[in-house]
Every structure is written in structure tokens, then in C-alpha cells.
Design a protein around this motif. Structure first.
Motif, PDB file in Angstrom:
ATOM      1  N   ARG A  20     -15.490   4.126  79.807  1.00 57.66           N
ATOM      2  CA  ARG A  20     -14.616   3.583  80.856  1.00 57.66           C
ATOM      3  C   ARG A  20     -13.149   3.691  80.450  1.00 57.66           C
ATOM      4  NH1 ARG A  20     -18.759  -0.385  80.851  1.00 57.66           N
ATOM      5  NH2 ARG A  20     -17.447  -1.795  79.615  1.00 57.66           N
ATOM      6  N   GLU A  21     -12.869   3.390  79.197  1.00 55.98           N
ATOM      7  CA  GLU A  21     -11.497   3.411  78.691  1.00 55.98           C
ATOM      8  C   GLU A  21     -10.902   4.814  78.754  1.00 55.98           C
ATOM      9  OE1 GLU A  21     -10.493   1.270  74.912  1.00 55.98           O
ATOM     10  OE2 GLU A  21     -10.150   3.334  74.200  1.00 55.98           O
ATOM     11  N   VAL A  22     -11.653   5.800  78.275  1.00 54.40           N
ATOM     12  CA  VAL A  22     -11.114   7.154  78.216  1.00 54.40           C
ATOM     13  C   VAL A  22     -11.008   7.778  79.600  1.00 54.40           C
ATOM     14  CG1 VAL A  22     -11.428   9.456  77.257  1.00 54.40           C
ATOM     15  CG2 VAL A  22     -11.976   7.464  75.870  1.00 54.40           C
ATOM     16  N   ILE A  23     -11.991   7.541  80.445  1.00 58.78           N
ATOM     17  CA  ILE A  23     -11.921   8.072  81.808  1.00 58.78           C
ATOM     18  C   ILE A  23     -10.667   7.554  82.510  1.00 58.78           C
ATOM     19  CG2 ILE A  23     -12.986   7.977  84.099  1.00 58.78           C
ATOM     20  CD1 ILE A  23     -15.709   8.155  82.706  1.00 58.78           C
ATOM     21  N   ALA A  24     -10.367   6.282  82.334  1.00 58.55           N
ATOM     22  CA  ALA A  24      -9.167   5.700  82.944  1.00 58.55           C
ATOM     23  C   ALA A  24      -7.907   6.384  82.408  1.00 58.55           C
ATOM     24  CB  ALA A  24      -9.111   4.203  82.676  1.00 58.55           C
ATOM     25  N   GLN A  25      -7.888   6.680  81.111  1.00 61.12           N
ATOM     26  CA  GLN A  25      -6.728   7.359  80.525  1.00 61.12           C
ATOM     27  C   GLN A  25      -6.583   8.775  81.056  1.00 61.12           C
ATOM     28  OE1 GLN A  25      -7.633   6.691  76.260  1.00 61.12           O
ATOM     29  NE2 GLN A  25      -5.623   5.718  76.158  1.00 61.12           N
ATOM     30  N   ARG A  26      -7.695   9.485  81.187  1.00 68.57           N
ATOM     31  CA  ARG A  26      -7.622  10.853  81.693  1.00 68.57           C
ATOM     32  C   ARG A  26      -7.153  10.877  83.147  1.00 68.57           C
ATOM     33  NH1 ARG A  26     -13.067  13.984  79.897  1.00 68.57           N
ATOM     34  NH2 ARG A  26     -13.676  13.039  81.876  1.00 68.57           N
ATOM     35  N   ILE A  27      -7.679   9.978  83.952  1.00 69.56           N
ATOM     36  CA  ILE A  27      -7.304   9.928  85.365  1.00 69.56           C
ATOM     37  C   ILE A  27      -5.819   9.629  85.518  1.00 69.56           C
ATOM     38  CG2 ILE A  27      -7.595   8.608  87.501  1.00 69.56           C
ATOM     39  CD1 ILE A  27     -10.553   8.354  86.799  1.00 69.56           C
ATOM     40  N   ILE A 172     -13.372  20.534  73.206  1.00 69.55           N
ATOM     41  CA  ILE A 172     -12.003  20.754  73.665  1.00 69.55           C
ATOM     42  C   ILE A 172     -11.611  19.540  74.493  1.00 69.55           C
ATOM     43  CG2 ILE A 172     -12.714  22.084  75.721  1.00 69.55           C
ATOM     44  CD1 ILE A 172     -10.176  23.836  75.234  1.00 69.55           C
ATOM     45  N   ALA A 173     -10.428  19.004  74.227  1.00 71.57           N
ATOM     46  CA  ALA A 173     -10.078  17.711  74.815  1.00 71.57           C
ATOM     47  C   ALA A 173      -8.574  17.484  74.780  1.00 71.57           C
ATOM     48  CB  ALA A 173     -10.770  16.588  74.033  1.00 71.57           C
ATOM     49  N   PHE A 174      -8.154  16.494  75.529  1.00 69.47           N
ATOM     50  CA  PHE A 174      -6.782  16.014  75.407  1.00 69.47           C
ATOM     51  C   PHE A 174      -6.661  15.201  74.120  1.00 69.47           C
ATOM     52  CE2 PHE A 174      -7.601  16.087  80.071  1.00 69.47           C
ATOM     53  CZ  PHE A 174      -6.696  17.083  80.416  1.00 69.47           C
ATOM     54  N   GLU A 175      -5.486  15.221  73.531  1.00 67.93           N
ATOM     55  CA  GLU A 175      -5.278  14.467  72.293  1.00 67.93           C
ATOM     56  C   GLU A 175      -5.517  12.970  72.510  1.00 67.93           C
ATOM     57  OE1 GLU A 175      -4.602  13.939  68.284  1.00 67.93           O
ATOM     58  OE2 GLU A 175      -4.833  15.824  69.380  1.00 67.93           O
ATOM     59  N   ILE A 176      -5.283  12.472  73.712  1.00 62.20           N
ATOM     60  CA  ILE A 176      -5.491  11.044  73.984  1.00 62.20           C
ATOM     61  C   ILE A 176      -6.957  10.640  73.872  1.00 62.20           C
ATOM     62  CG2 ILE A 176      -3.469  10.797  75.479  1.00 62.20           C
ATOM     63  CD1 ILE A 176      -5.412  10.944  77.888  1.00 62.20           C
ATOM     64  N   ASN A 192     -18.541  21.031  65.253  1.00 61.69           N
ATOM     65  CA  ASN A 192     -18.070  21.818  64.118  1.00 61.69           C
ATOM     66  C   ASN A 192     -16.547  21.943  64.120  1.00 61.69           C
ATOM     67  OD1 ASN A 192     -20.851  23.748  64.945  1.00 61.69           O
ATOM     68  ND2 ASN A 192     -20.747  22.602  63.029  1.00 61.69           N
ATOM     69  N   PHE A 193     -15.983  22.013  65.340  1.00 62.58           N
ATOM     70  CA  PHE A 193     -14.539  22.174  65.490  1.00 62.58           C
ATOM     71  C   PHE A 193     -14.068  21.379  66.712  1.00 62.58           C
ATOM     72  CE2 PHE A 193     -16.149  26.061  63.563  1.00 62.58           C
ATOM     73  CZ  PHE A 193     -15.265  26.298  62.519  1.00 62.58           C
ATOM     74  N   ILE A 194     -12.759  21.112  66.745  1.00 60.02           N
ATOM     75  CA  ILE A 194     -12.133  20.494  67.918  1.00 60.02           C
ATOM     76  C   ILE A 194     -10.834  21.229  68.203  1.00 60.02           C
ATOM     77  CG2 ILE A 194     -10.880  18.776  66.529  1.00 60.02           C
ATOM     78  CD1 ILE A 194     -12.343  18.181  70.066  1.00 60.02           C
ATOM     79  N   ALA A 195     -10.510  21.389  69.477  1.00 60.86           N
ATOM     80  CA  ALA A 195      -9.219  21.932  69.901  1.00 60.86           C
ATOM     81  C   ALA A 195      -8.632  20.976  70.928  1.00 60.86           C
ATOM     82  CB  ALA A 195      -9.377  23.326  70.497  1.00 60.86           C
ATOM     83  N   THR A 196      -7.420  20.528  70.693  1.00 62.84           N
ATOM     84  CA  THR A 196      -6.729  19.665  71.648  1.00 62.84           C
ATOM     85  C   THR A 196      -5.381  20.293  71.991  1.00 62.84           C
ATOM     86  OG1 THR A 196      -5.394  18.274  70.155  1.00 62.84           O
ATOM     87  CG2 THR A 196      -7.733  17.694  70.420  1.00 62.84           C
ATOM     88  N   ASP A 197      -4.640  19.618  72.853  1.00 63.31           N
ATOM     89  CA  ASP A 197      -3.306  20.100  73.202  1.00 63.31           C
ATOM     90  C   ASP A 197      -2.323  19.982  72.041  1.00 63.31           C
ATOM     91  OD1 ASP A 197      -4.075  17.414  74.041  1.00 63.31           O
ATOM     92  OD2 ASP A 197      -1.985  17.115  74.591  1.00 63.31           O
ATOM     93  N   HIS A 198      -2.695  19.241  70.985  1.00 64.61           N
ATOM     94  CA  HIS A 198      -1.823  19.084  69.824  1.00 64.61           C
ATOM     95  C   HIS A 198      -2.213  19.954  68.646  1.00 64.61           C
ATOM     96  CE1 HIS A 198       0.102  14.903  70.817  1.00 64.61           C
ATOM     97  NE2 HIS A 198       0.181  15.758  71.823  1.00 64.61           N
ATOM     98  N   SER A 199      -3.523  20.166  68.436  1.00 63.50           N
ATOM     99  CA  SER A 199      -3.943  20.804  67.185  1.00 63.50           C
ATOM    100  C   SER A 199      -5.402  21.245  67.257  1.00 63.50           C
ATOM    101  CB  SER A 199      -3.773  19.822  66.023  1.00 63.50           C
ATOM    102  OG  SER A 199      -4.636  18.695  66.203  1.00 63.50           O
ATOM    103  N   THR A 200      -5.869  21.797  66.152  1.00 58.39           N
ATOM    104  CA  THR A 200      -7.293  22.089  65.983  1.00 58.39           C
ATOM    105  C   THR A 200      -7.778  21.366  64.745  1.00 58.39           C
ATOM    106  OG1 THR A 200      -6.875  24.057  64.612  1.00 58.39           O
ATOM    107  CG2 THR A 200      -7.067  24.384  67.000  1.00 58.39           C
ATOM    108  N   GLY A 201      -9.091  21.243  64.616  1.00 62.83           N
ATOM    109  CA  GLY A 201      -9.663  20.633  63.437  1.00 62.83           C
ATOM    110  C   GLY A 201     -11.038  21.197  63.166  1.00 62.83           C
ATOM    111  N   ARG A 202     -11.420  21.196  61.894  1.00 64.25           N
ATOM    112  CA  ARG A 202     -12.743  21.631  61.489  1.00 64.25           C
ATOM    113  C   ARG A 202     -13.435  20.474  60.785  1.00 64.25           C
ATOM    114  NH1 ARG A 202     -14.452  26.859  57.703  1.00 64.25           N
ATOM    115  NH2 ARG A 202     -16.708  26.481  57.787  1.00 64.25           N
ATOM    116  N   PHE A 203     -14.713  20.289  61.117  1.00 62.73           N
ATOM    117  CA  PHE A 203     -15.469  19.187  60.531  1.00 62.73           C
ATOM    118  C   PHE A 203     -16.553  19.746  59.603  1.00 62.73           C
ATOM    119  CE2 PHE A 203     -14.268  17.990  64.922  1.00 62.73           C
ATOM    120  CZ  PHE A 203     -13.291  17.059  64.606  1.00 62.73           C
ATOM    121  N   THR A 204     -16.653  19.202  58.425  1.00 66.06           N
ATOM    122  CA  THR A 204     -17.617  19.710  57.460  1.00 66.06           C
ATOM    123  C   THR A 204     -18.676  18.649  57.167  1.00 66.06           C
ATOM    124  OG1 THR A 204     -16.207  18.937  55.640  1.00 66.06           O
ATOM    125  CG2 THR A 204     -15.939  21.218  56.392  1.00 66.06           C
TER     126      THR A 204
END
Length: 204
Positions: A20-27, A172-176, A192-204
Motif C-alpha cells: 500500500r505504501e509503495v503503490i501510493a508513492q508511485r501513483i 527494474i524500479a524507481f529509486e523510491i 540477481n540485479f537491480i536497475a533504477t533511475d539512480h543506479s544499478t546493483g548486483r546481489f550475491t
């Protein structure tokens, strides 16, 4: 040892609250800002080394306030890659080819799917990359989805086979949508990985 049902209830409650919290932020994101952020996230996605050699790439067709990743398709076609999108097949997902000429229709969840035959569908094991939507993610690669569990059931083999390298599961997501911690059940599949509007990340 069996898990305590009260623990499962607490996780489910926290997941629902966070959704609920994140959906409200995205909207609340202004459309122009969301579009610009999506373009940056897609650009960051392509900077991931695993994208270079991927031949079969699955993306999603966004619903509601989900980040619009559809520019990936035209960019992938230009690079000679095959693009696929998920098709709900019972309790799991299979993947249908997407081309510029694909006819689309909405499934029972309101999500667009290509009109195709079953013989054209591929399993997750046949893909190099799966780019998935999400509601939240954390620094350990835990992903919170909409609650249907389709990606987790489809990719359960990644949990069962720790040395399985493909498909690479990328969010893939917004940084928020980033959180310090996301409530997680034992069957949830990590990114395994994330891409946002700010950066990318790899998870091991």
C-alpha cells in the motif's frame, strides 16, 4: 521444523502494508517525472554486463503505476535479441515472443499478453534474462511483488539449484521503491540485479 503460523501472518501483514505504501508513492509521481525516471532506469539496465550477451530477454508490459520498461523491446530488437513477455499459465508463467506486429489482449488480471499458440511459449529455463516488475526491493536483493507469487513459483528452481546461472533475474524500479529491508518468505526468489533511475546493483 515447521514455521510458526503467526510468523507467516506477520510477514503477510507487513507485505500488505508495504505494498500500500509503495503503490501510493508511485501513483504520486508526476507523469513527466515518472517517464524520465523510467528512461534512466532502462539506460542503466543496458549498462549491466549480462545484458550484452543475452539472446532471449523477457520483459513485462506495465500495468497502472509500474515503471514503463517497454522501450527495452525496441532497443533489444535493434540489437538482434529475442523479446518475450510473461503469459499466465495456471499457477506459473511461461513466456511468449513479442514482436512489433504482436496482437495483444488482456488476461484475467488485466495484464496485456501476446496472442499466440502454446507451441510458441518458452519456459523460464530457456531464457537468458528475466526483467521483472516489483513493488519494493532491498539491499540483499529481496523483491516484493504484487502478491500473486507467479515469478516465485516460476523461478523456484533458482532457489533449489544454487549454482544455476540462468536466467538472470533482474528487477527494474524507481529509486523510491528501495527499502533497507523487505519482508521475505522462504519461497521468495531473490533478484540477481537491480536497475533504477539512480543506479544499478548486483546481489550475491
Amino acid at each position: 521444523m515447521a514455521s510458526d503460523p503467526t510468523d507467516s501472518d506477520a510477514i503477510a501483514h507487513e507485505k500488505a502494508r508495504l505494498r500500500r505504501e509503495v503503490i501510493a508513492q508511485r501513483i504520486a509521481l508526476p507523469p513527466a517525472e515518472a517517464m524520465d525516471a523510467a528512461r534512466r532506469a532502462v539506460r542503466h539496465l543496458w549498462s549491466l554486463p549480462v545484458m550484452a550477451n543475452a539472446r532471449n530477454l523477457a520483459i513485462y508490459l506495465p500495468v497502472g503505476s509500474e515503471l514503463d520498461c517497454t522501450p527495452i523491446a525496441s532497443q533489444a530488437w535493434a540489437r538482434g535479441k529475442n523479446v518475450l513477455v510473461p503469459i499466465v499459465d495456471g499457477a506459473t508463467l511461461r513466456f511468449a515472443p513479442l514482436t512489433p506486429k504482436s496482437e495483444l489482449r488482456r488476461n484475467f488480471l488485466g495484464i496485456l499478453e501476446p496472442v499466440t499458440t502454446r507451441r510458441n511459449l518458452r519456459s523460464a529455463r530457456q531464457l537468458d534474462i528475466i526483467v521483472a516488475p516489483l513493488l519494493a526491493f532491498d539491499e540483499s536483493g529481496h523483491r516484493l511483488g504484487m502478491g500473486g507469487g507467479y515469478y516465485d513459483r516460476t523461478l523456484a528452481f533458482l532457489n533449489a539449484r544454487s549454482r544455476q546461472r540462468r536466467p538472470h533475474f533482474i528487477g527494474i524500479a524507481f529509486e523510491i521503491q528501495r527499502r533497507s529491508s523487505v519482508p521475505t518468505g522462504e519461497l521468495d526468489v531473490r533478484l540477481n540485479f537491480i536497475a533504477t533511475d539512480h543506479s544499478t546493483g548486483r546481489f550475491t
